[in-house]
Design an enzyme around this catalytic site. Structure first.
Site, PDB file in Angstrom:
ATOM      1  N   ALA A  49       0.824  -1.219   0.000  1.00  0.00           N
ATOM      2  CA  ALA A  49       0.000   0.000   0.000  1.00  0.00           C
ATOM      3  C   ALA A  49       0.859   1.270   0.000  1.00  0.00           C
ATOM      4  O   ALA A  49       0.510   2.253  -0.650  1.00  0.00           O
ATOM      5  CB  ALA A  49      -0.921  -0.004   1.217  1.00  0.00           C
ATOM      6  N   CYS A  89      16.005  -0.453   2.006  1.00  0.00           N
ATOM      7  CA  CYS A  89      16.319  -1.481   2.991  1.00  0.00           C
ATOM      8  C   CYS A  89      17.810  -1.779   3.052  1.00  0.00           C
ATOM      9  O   CYS A  89      18.284  -2.318   4.028  1.00  0.00           O
ATOM     10  CB  CYS A  89      15.586  -2.770   2.651  1.00  0.00           C
ATOM     11  SG  CYS A  89      13.939  -2.494   2.040  1.00  0.00           S
TER      12      CYS A  89
HETATM   13  N1  PLP Z   1       9.351  -5.585  -3.158  1.00  0.00           N
HETATM   14  C1  PLP Z   1       9.806  -4.489  -3.796  1.00  0.00           C
HETATM   15  C2  PLP Z   1      10.098  -4.573  -5.250  1.00  0.00           C
HETATM   16  C3  PLP Z   1      10.000  -3.297  -3.097  1.00  0.00           C
HETATM   17  O1  PLP Z   1      10.453  -2.222  -3.736  1.00  0.00           O
HETATM   18  C4  PLP Z   1       9.719  -3.261  -1.712  1.00  0.00           C
HETATM   19  C5  PLP Z   1       9.981  -2.052  -0.924  1.00  0.00           C
HETATM   20  O2  PLP Z   1      11.028  -1.413  -1.068  1.00  0.00           O
HETATM   21  C6  PLP Z   1       9.233  -4.435  -1.097  1.00  0.00           C
HETATM   22  C7  PLP Z   1       9.068  -5.568  -1.847  1.00  0.00           C
HETATM   23  C8  PLP Z   1       8.906  -4.463   0.368  1.00  0.00           C
HETATM   24  O3  PLP Z   1       7.751  -3.713   0.634  1.00  0.00           O
HETATM   25  P1  PLP Z   1       7.258  -3.505   2.133  1.00  0.00           P
HETATM   26  O4  PLP Z   1       7.956  -2.278   2.617  1.00  0.00           O
HETATM   27  O5  PLP Z   1       5.769  -3.282   2.042  1.00  0.00           O
HETATM   28  O6  PLP Z   1       7.609  -4.709   2.898  1.00  0.00           O
END
Ligand code: PLP
Length: 400
Positions: A213, A342
């Site tokens: 979201a 991350c």
């Molecule tokens: N997958 C992708 C391609 C993303 O860019 C991200 C977030 O950076 C995620 C997964 C993880 O999303 P969430 O922050 O909702 O865990």
């Protein structure tokens, strides 16, 4: 002069849309019922979740019973991959190994999950990508065997925006499934694609698709997993019967309502087309001007602009540390990033750029600029005014 506040990090997270927040507010205040309760407060909350589920299902072109709400896209990736492995394991004969194919440029939510499953005996093939960040379909075809259980390929990359040929992969898997008793399932992480690309699950031919979201102007802490009806899947979080018994825990009602409203805005094709055209134009200007104005700059990712998302660009600047550049731009009020949010604190070169064949130095000198629906031409122009000066200054300091 008032300090600028320019946000060019939409791939990390998007601002919460004001109308989405408005829809969420009653569920944070007066409509606080637990959706599992039988009384009117509970029913009100359960109805709100049902409505949101319908909106997500409409966007994905599936049944609402195929939608599972989770706490993040990372959790959705985990539920799809681990939940499938858990379910299939119970069907396997003793000693029979499982096989997953993924790419070397997936988000860590997929890569780390696969690495962890390898510890438990699952065989994982990591497909390479070319210098453009795209996988080669012949490589994938060669890797799929009658034992392959899952192919997990992201729709669009979060660091340099490369769009993978998901529909073609879906067709390839459907073809190989036709002649085998053993089924290969197909999962795609569509987190970065959702704002820009068709996510109809039938068109794409996927069994699992995940969304977040907070990347589509909704709240943080809500993920979606589409799981095709009949696909084997086991819960990772056990407890209550929520989310078709696939994800226990009282639902984040306000967040789910926000997800529903955010995704409903993506169902408005006409306004989406306008935003896409506008952002593409801004990106084209940004790329052209940076490459012309700044010697020693290089664009990372697909050369063909149709193979990249409209909003993400990734540059390498010779002789400049990406982190120093991010901090210097931050001082000018501009928020950008070096890689995925991350991993950017880890100071390791991006696994995505390394997989594309960049040197350590090139990967360390990278900058991700990601635009969104609120980005203006004035903001792009300001960025283009300050960037060359900052790069010149940093090059002088580093003596390169
Ligand atoms: N997958 C992708 C391609 C993303 O860019 C991200 C977030 O950076 C995620 C997964 C993880 O999303 P969430 O922050 O909702 O865990």
């Amino acid at each position: 002069m008032k300090k600028q506040k320019i946000y060019f990090d939409y791939a990390a997270t998007t601002p919460l849309d004001a109308s989405v927040l408005k829809k969420m507010m009653p569920y944070l205040k007066d409509k606080y019922g637990n959706p599992s309760s039988l009384h009117q407060f509970g029913r009100e909350a359960a109805e709100a979740i049902d409505e949101a589920r319908e909106k997500v299902a409409k966007f994905l072109g599936c049944k609402s019973t195929e939608i599972i709400f989770t706490g993040s896209a990372s959790e959705s990736d985990n539920l799809a991959i681990r939940g499938l492995v858990k379910a299939l394991r119970r069907q396997k004969r003793a000693g029979e190994r499982m096989h997953i194919i993924t790419s070397s440029i997936e988000h860590k939510a997929v890569l780390e999950t696969c690495k962890d499953l390898e510890q438990g005996g699952v065989r994982v093939s990591y497909l390479p990508v070319g210098p453009d960040g795209l996988i080669n379909l012949d490589d994938l075809e060669a890797e799929i065997t009658p034992e392959t259980d899952l192919v997990s390929i992201m729709y669009a990359n979060n660091e340099m925006g490369a769009i993978q040929p998901i529909k073609k992969i879906g067709q390839m898997i459907a073809k190989s499934n036709k002649f085998e008793e053993h089924l290969t399932y197909f999962h795609t992480d569509a987190v970065q694609a959702a704002n820009w690309l068709d996510c109809n699950v039938k068109e794409l031919g996927v069994d699992f698709l995940i969304l977040s979201a907070h990347k589509i102007y909704g709240p943080k802490g809500v993920g979606v997993l589409y799981a095709k009806e009949g696909t084997p899947l086991h819960a990772l979080i056990t407890g209550g019967d929520q989310e078709w018994k696939l994800r226990a825990g009282t639902e984040n009602v306000a967040g789910i309502v926000g997800m529903g409203d955010a995704i409903a805005q993506l169902n408005d094709a006409a306004s989406l087309r306008l935003v896409t055209l506008r952002v593409k134009k801004l990106r084209e200007k940004l790329v052209a001007d940076v490459l012309i104005k700044i010697p020693g700059s290089k664009l990372n990712g697909p050369k063909n602009s149709e193979d990249r998302l409209p909003n993400i660009v990734n540059f390498s600047f010779e002789g400049v540390e990406g982190e120093a550049l991010v901090l210097a731009l931050d001082q000018e009020g501009i928020a950008v990033s070096t890689g995925s949010a991350c991993t950017s604190s880890a100071l390791l070169p991006s696994h995505v750029l390394m997989a594309m064949g960049l040197s350590d130095l090139e990967a360390h000198s990278s900058l991700r600029v990601s635009l969104g629906k609120y980005t203006t031409l004035a903001e792009v122009n300001y960025f283009l005014k300050v960037l060359p000066k900052i790069i010149e200054r940093l090059r002088k300091i580093s003596g390169r």
